[in-house]
Enzyme design. Structure first.
Site, PDB file in Angstrom:
ATOM      1  N   GLN A 770       0.827  -1.215   0.000  1.00  0.00           N
ATOM      2  CA  GLN A 770       0.000   0.000   0.000  1.00  0.00           C
ATOM      3  C   GLN A 770       0.857   1.259   0.000  1.00  0.00           C
ATOM      4  O   GLN A 770       0.479   2.273  -0.581  1.00  0.00           O
ATOM      5  CB  GLN A 770      -0.934   0.019   1.205  1.00  0.00           C
ATOM      6  CG  GLN A 770      -2.104  -0.902   1.039  1.00  0.00           C
ATOM      7  CD  GLN A 770      -2.803  -0.749  -0.304  1.00  0.00           C
ATOM      8  OE1 GLN A 770      -3.554   0.195  -0.511  1.00  0.00           O
ATOM      9  NE2 GLN A 770      -2.539  -1.643  -1.238  1.00  0.00           N
ATOM     10  N   HIS A 773       1.490   3.051  -3.309  1.00  0.00           N
ATOM     11  CA  HIS A 773       0.452   3.718  -4.112  1.00  0.00           C
ATOM     12  C   HIS A 773       0.784   5.175  -4.391  1.00  0.00           C
ATOM     13  O   HIS A 773       0.694   5.645  -5.508  1.00  0.00           O
ATOM     14  CB  HIS A 773      -0.904   3.634  -3.410  1.00  0.00           C
ATOM     15  CG  HIS A 773      -1.715   2.495  -3.928  1.00  0.00           C
ATOM     16  ND1 HIS A 773      -2.070   2.375  -5.237  1.00  0.00           N
ATOM     17  CD2 HIS A 773      -2.226   1.409  -3.308  1.00  0.00           C
ATOM     18  CE1 HIS A 773      -2.772   1.269  -5.416  1.00  0.00           C
ATOM     19  NE2 HIS A 773      -2.880   0.660  -4.252  1.00  0.00           N
ATOM     20  N   GLU A 839      -8.929   1.773   5.832  1.00  0.00           N
ATOM     21  CA  GLU A 839      -9.519   1.330   4.564  1.00  0.00           C
ATOM     22  C   GLU A 839      -9.351  -0.198   4.445  1.00  0.00           C
ATOM     23  O   GLU A 839     -10.283  -0.906   4.144  1.00  0.00           O
ATOM     24  CB  GLU A 839      -8.790   2.028   3.405  1.00  0.00           C
ATOM     25  CG  GLU A 839      -9.324   1.641   2.039  1.00  0.00           C
ATOM     26  CD  GLU A 839      -8.416   2.094   0.891  1.00  0.00           C
ATOM     27  OE1 GLU A 839      -7.238   2.409   1.136  1.00  0.00           O
ATOM     28  OE2 GLU A 839      -8.895   2.112  -0.257  1.00  0.00           O
ATOM     29  N   HIS A 840      -8.122  -0.661   4.699  1.00  0.00           N
ATOM     30  CA  HIS A 840      -7.876  -2.106   4.690  1.00  0.00           C
ATOM     31  C   HIS A 840      -7.325  -2.504   6.051  1.00  0.00           C
ATOM     32  O   HIS A 840      -6.484  -1.807   6.601  1.00  0.00           O
ATOM     33  CB  HIS A 840      -6.795  -2.488   3.679  1.00  0.00           C
ATOM     34  CG  HIS A 840      -7.061  -2.007   2.298  1.00  0.00           C
ATOM     35  ND1 HIS A 840      -6.495  -0.865   1.779  1.00  0.00           N
ATOM     36  CD2 HIS A 840      -7.837  -2.520   1.327  1.00  0.00           C
ATOM     37  CE1 HIS A 840      -6.902  -0.697   0.541  1.00  0.00           C
ATOM     38  NE2 HIS A 840      -7.723  -1.682   0.234  1.00  0.00           N
ATOM     39  N   ASP A 873      -7.212  -6.510  -3.854  1.00  0.00           N
ATOM     40  CA  ASP A 873      -7.021  -5.426  -4.822  1.00  0.00           C
ATOM     41  C   ASP A 873      -7.345  -5.879  -6.239  1.00  0.00           C
ATOM     42  O   ASP A 873      -7.773  -5.096  -7.067  1.00  0.00           O
ATOM     43  CB  ASP A 873      -5.568  -4.946  -4.800  1.00  0.00           C
ATOM     44  CG  ASP A 873      -5.292  -4.026  -3.623  1.00  0.00           C
ATOM     45  OD1 ASP A 873      -6.263  -3.496  -3.070  1.00  0.00           O
ATOM     46  OD2 ASP A 873      -4.110  -3.849  -3.267  1.00  0.00           O
ATOM     47  N   HIS A 932     -53.059  17.459   5.240  1.00  0.00           N
ATOM     48  CA  HIS A 932     -52.708  16.051   5.462  1.00  0.00           C
ATOM     49  C   HIS A 932     -53.879  15.316   6.135  1.00  0.00           C
ATOM     50  O   HIS A 932     -54.262  14.228   5.723  1.00  0.00           O
ATOM     51  CB  HIS A 932     -51.479  15.920   6.372  1.00  0.00           C
ATOM     52  CG  HIS A 932     -50.161  16.190   5.696  1.00  0.00           C
ATOM     53  ND1 HIS A 932     -49.791  17.439   5.267  1.00  0.00           N
ATOM     54  CD2 HIS A 932     -49.128  15.355   5.377  1.00  0.00           C
ATOM     55  CE1 HIS A 932     -48.591  17.380   4.732  1.00  0.00           C
ATOM     56  NE2 HIS A 932     -48.159  16.113   4.788  1.00  0.00           N
TER      57      HIS A 932
END
Ligand code: NAD
Ligand code: HSO
Length: 946
Positions: A770, A773, A839-840, A873, A932
């Protein structure tokens, strides 16, 4: 004589130049000749190593007369062999010779100033403060105590090199040792020829230690072989010698022998005619014999093109102004009538000596006859900014921000500090460039406000590159305390993970311990690197606005600006069916994509609610929910630093499963303007209807609003950098766009929980997967029960794996923002992970599955040692477009439902309404909403009357 040059008739083409008489060879290289023509005779020295006879004859013709008219020849002597200047060193030895200095310095490649005491002028030249900026300046200094300090002081003023003057062999060796810390390329030694003659072995030793060896006085013939050998390793120069130097050696020309301008001085015995020397080195391919001359300013920016002749060069050197040879008007002293004259700084030859460059300081209004600064249009970059600032300082339009800065020094100082701080916190390459540009603008504004020129700044930059004394370079305490976190060796002290640590060994992670960390420390660890939302929004808004207003034209412009790709508006969108030639793949890659597609499809297809939900909430009251696809969706596939067919699958498959009818895919084009075949293949597989070859905020805006050819969509999904995310948020909040988005996305992140039994190689490989990235990616290792030896093994493994990665540069930065947290138990690890909401999440621990019920916030969880995140992934089936930045607390990752919406229905029977009616009318009364109430009451009355 070696017979290369022979006496006889000299012809150039059909023209008779005259009779040449060879007088004799001078040194190994030059031959002295007398050329007798009808108009008189002249002495010339020809380089007999010149490639062929034609070149020698051309040199002869040039030497004979600049206008090449043999009839116009008068008797004169010319002592300028072809490469004269390249071989010569100009020596300046007393202030009485100052007159020749600027002109000589403008053309000689090496300038040597003699004695320290009267060489203030040479020092001034070296620092660029003089009239001219010579190419290389050497200073001589007598050997003795403190030699290094004096040498260092001279080199720090901008001198290129120093020459130690010694009168004995022992003193020469001692001098070289005394300045041993000066790089060899910047030191020289000067000794009497008689000393060298007494100890020939000394030459070899000195030549190996210096870059200039000056021999005082004519060397005896016995020394020639040793000097030629020494010249092979260093520059050897001979002074006070009228005889030719030994082969390879150069001659030192004393200032007193330089003749400037025309007149008798240049014909005096031993005189060096500087202009003729320049011209003799040149070769012209032009029929008129002129030399093309680029005129550049002191920043190296070309102002225009002129032509020179020997005569114009002479006039230029004599006046130290720009004088050229106009092809229509002859000798042309630039600006003499308009006032736009030029101060001459340097004359340089190009690599093959057929063109010149004059470096000048141009007086206003400029070089061009159209009164602009250059003949090539507007300046760019630094010179453009500088010119604008100068204009603003003279007359700024009302409301000019720059004027405000000129008038408000406090505001200017505050902006400089602010921009410096922003530059420090910037991390993306584009963001850094942006912030650096801001800082440079404010810094140069301060210079102009204080009368400091861009050339002054450049001079300091050049000077710095020549300094040899170095300061430690530590920051002042007030700046250190503000920005720098504690060093890695003190894990318990306050960390500042939001900022890049100032000092951490490359490819290591900082270590914190839960046991010693304070609550504030732990809170800081939960924060992600700060994203400057306001600033990014401010940059992105005009992009979005422009695409909205101008459609494809703006899309094309921004693609050219930010991606450096020129695409015409007609081909910026490809509509399905796509050309099969654009998706041709290696069979292995195709098979891998097909397998990944199948798994992702299976998992996302299973998520689809095929049957409507039907519930009778009370007798006669039936509620149901049906599912419908969002018809038109836009999928953003990032492409700034990687081609991502996997992200195309992760977004495309659920959109296809959901049944979206218009699927527009946007991704930045490759440098050739095309989209990678892997992405086109997936686009076709998931049934994309259009592919937009654009990225960033402009692509998001195009899909949000639609353009002439980009279909407008109702929802935009997909990850991306901060510009992409900002554009998604801006468009979503504009009600006229009527758009939704999947989630706010940030840089990729991973939290690994590993216990001491975990294989550290696996944990490290996951962290790096990761970290690679982007520079903003953050990876965290929560280390359960790690001892110091485990941490040492971790750091060693990180270095081993990370340093060899192709994206090591990115990893180095992202690791510097990442960290290890040592905890004692799995309870502590799970609690921290839930707070962090990664996230992970990888649980590389014993019995990983048992912890799943306790995971509250995470995008996607990977269980056990054999579930690397890479599988998620690419291919296992789950989605990889997940909430980052802590948004896992309230968002899910992309799934089939991301592309669906639900519609509910209800149907009441008469009985049903009778049963529920009073409840509704009562609540409507409570809310005082009479209409109503009435909608029910009117029906109840009918039902109950019957
Ligand atoms: N969560 C996921 O599924 C996932 C998958 C892959 C990548 N990512 C993340 O997506 C991001 C990808 O970023 P990227 O930059 O590589 O690609 P990107 O496609 O998101 O951004 C590239 C575009 O940014 C625009 N841009 C660049 N500089 C700009 C500037 N100064 N002003 C305005 N626009 C500018 C350009 O138009 C360019 O096309 C990374 O943060 C990565 O971590 C996330
Ligand atoms: N790990 C990324 C999600 O954060 C997705 C990805 C794409 N390619 C490789 N990985």
């Amino acid at each position: 004589m070696d017979g290369l040059l022979r006496p006889g008739e000299v012809r150039l083409g059909k023209r008779q130049l005259g009779q040449m008489h060879v007088l004799g060879q001078i040194g190994q290289r030059f031959v002295a000749c007398v050329l007798v023509t009808e108009g008189g005779s002249m002495l010339v020295m020809l380089d007999q190593h010149a490639a062929d006879e034609r070149i020698r004859l051309e040199a002869l013709q040039r030497a004979a007369a600049p206008d090449a008219d043999p009839d116009a020849l008068k008797s004169k002597a010319c002592r300028t062999p072809k490469n004269f200047l390249a071989h010569m060193i100009f020596e300046f030895s007393s202030t009485s010779e100052l007159a020749a200095l600027p002109a000589a310095a403008a053309v000689f490649p090496v300038l040597v100033g003699a004695a320290l005491a009267d060489n203030a002028a040479v020092a001034a030249l070296a620092s660029g403060a003089g009239q001219v900026a010579p190419k290389a300046v050497w200073q001589q200094l007598a050997a003795g105590a403190g030699l290094f300090d004096r040498a260092a002081a001279l080199l720090d003023t901008g001198m290129d090199a120093v020459v130690a003057v010694a009168d004995s062999a022992a003193a020469a060796i001692a001098a070289i040792e005394a300045i041993a810390a000066v790089p060899a390329s910047r030191r020289g030694v000067r000794i009497p020829a008689s000393v060298a003659a007494a100890e020939p072995a000394l030459l070899e030793r000195l030549a190996a230690a210096v870059s200039l060896l000056v021999l005082d006085g004519p060397p005896p013939a016995s020394l020639h072989v040793a000097l030629t050998a020494a010249a092979a390793t260093t520059r050897v120069a001979i002074t006070n010698s009228d005889a030719a130097a030994p082969e390879g050696c150069t001659t030192v020309v004393p200032a007193a022998r330089i003749a400037l301008g025309g007149g008798a001085a240049k014909d005096a015995p031993g005189a060096v005619d500087l202009a003729a020397a320049v011209a003799a080195r040149l070769r012209s391919d032009r029929p008129d014999g002129l030399f093309s001359t680029i005129v550049a300013d002191e920043h190296g920016v070309a102002l225009g093109l002129c032509f020179s002749s020997a005569e114009s060069i002479r006039a230029s050197l004599a006046s130290l102004e720009g004088v050229y040879h106009s092809r229509t008007r002859g000798l042309w002293h630039k600006g003499l009538t308009s006032g736009a004259t030029q101060k001459l700084r340097r004359i340089d030859w190009d690599c093959d000596a057929d063109a010149l460059r004059f470096t000048v300081v141009q007086r206003p209004p400029g070089f061009c006859h159209l009164n602009t600064r250059t003949c090539f249009g507007a300046d760019v970059g630094f010179t453009r900014l500088y010119s604008t600032l100068i204009e603003r300082s003279a007359a700024a339009p009302s409301g000019s921000y720059t004027k405000r800065l000129f008038e408000d020094p406090a505001l200017l100082s505050a902006k400089i500090r602010e921009e410096a701080d922003e530059l420090c916190t910037a991390s993306e390459p584009e963001e850094i460039a942006w912030e650096a540009a801001d800082l440079i603008y404010f810094a140069l504004t301060k210079c102009v406000a204080s009368g400091v020129s861009l050339a002054d700044v450049e001079r300091h930059l050049d000077l710095r590159s020549k300094k040899i004394s170095r300061r430690p370079g530590n920051a002042k305490p007030q700046f250190v305390s503000k920005d720098s976190p504690a060093p890695a060796s003190a894990p318990a002290s306050a960390p500042a993970p939001a900022r890049a640590p100032a000092e951490i060994e490359p490819f290591t992670m900082r270590v914190h311990s839960k046991k010693t960390a304070s609550t504030a420390d732990l809170a800081a660890l939960l924060k992600r690197p700060i994203i400057k939302t306001d600033e990014i929004m401010a940059r992105v808004k005009p992009i979005v606005e422009s695409v909205r207003a101008r459609g494809n034209a703006a899309l094309v412009e921004f693609t050219s600006k930010f991606d450096g790709v020129t695409i015409d508006a007609e081909s910026i969108v490809e509509r399905a069916p796509f050309d099969p030639r654009k998706m041709e793949l290696d069979p292995n890659v195709k098979a891998a994509i097909d397998l990944a597609y199948d798994n992702v499809f299976k998992f996302h297809d299973a998520q689809l609610d095929r049957e409507p939900l039907v519930v009778e909430t009370m007798p006669g009251v039936v509620c149901s929910r049906v599912v419908r696809p969002i018809e038109r969706v836009g999928l953003y596939i990032p492409g700034g630093t990687a081609v991502l067919p996997s992200s195309t699958l992760m977004l495309g498959v659920p959109a296809k499963v959901a049944g979206c009818t218009e699927i527009v895919l946007a991704t930045p084009p490759r440098k050739d303007g095309t989209i990678a075949p892997e992405i086109m293949y997936v686009a076709a597989k998931i049934g994309a209807t259009a592919v937009l070859k654009a990225g960033g905020a402009q692509a998001v805006a195009a899909m949000a609003y639609g353009t002439e050819t980009v279909p407008k969509v109702d929802k935009i999904c997909g990850p991306g950098n901060q510009y992409v995310t900002a554009a998604k948020m801006i468009c979503q909040s504009d009600s006229s766009a009527l758009l939704s988005i999947d989630m706010p996305a940030g840089p990729s992140e991973l939290l690994v929980v590993a216990d001491a039994a975990a294989d550290i190689r696996y944990a490290v490989s996951d962290l790096l997967s990761q970290a690679e990235h982007g520079v903003d990616s953050q990876v965290v290792l929560v280390a359960v029960g790690f001892a110091q030896s485990d941490l040492d093994a971790l750091q060693a493994e990180l270095k081993r794996q990370a340093s060899v990665l192709p994206r090591a540069d990115i990893v180095k930065v992202s690791l510097s923002k990442s960290y290890v947290l040592v905890v004692d138990s799995m309870d502590e690890a799970i609690a921290f992970s839930n707070e962090y909401a990664p996230e992970h999440l990888i649980l590389n621990v014993d019995n990983a599955r048992s912890y799943v019920p306790r995971i509250v916030s995470a995008g996607s969880v990977f269980l056990g040692p054999f579930s690397p995140e890479s599988c998620g992934d690419y291919a296992s089936g789950t989605n990889h477009t997940l909430p980052t930045y802590g948004y896992a607390r309230m968002y899910s990752g992309v799934n089939t439902h991301t592309f669906l919406k639900h519609i509910t229905t209800q149907e009441l029977t008469k009985e049903g309404l009778d049963r529920i009616g009073d409840c509704v009318t009562t609540l409507a009364e409570v809310e005082a909403l009479e209409a109503h109430r009435n909608a029910v009451a009117i029906r109840l009355a009918d039902i109950r009357r019957r």
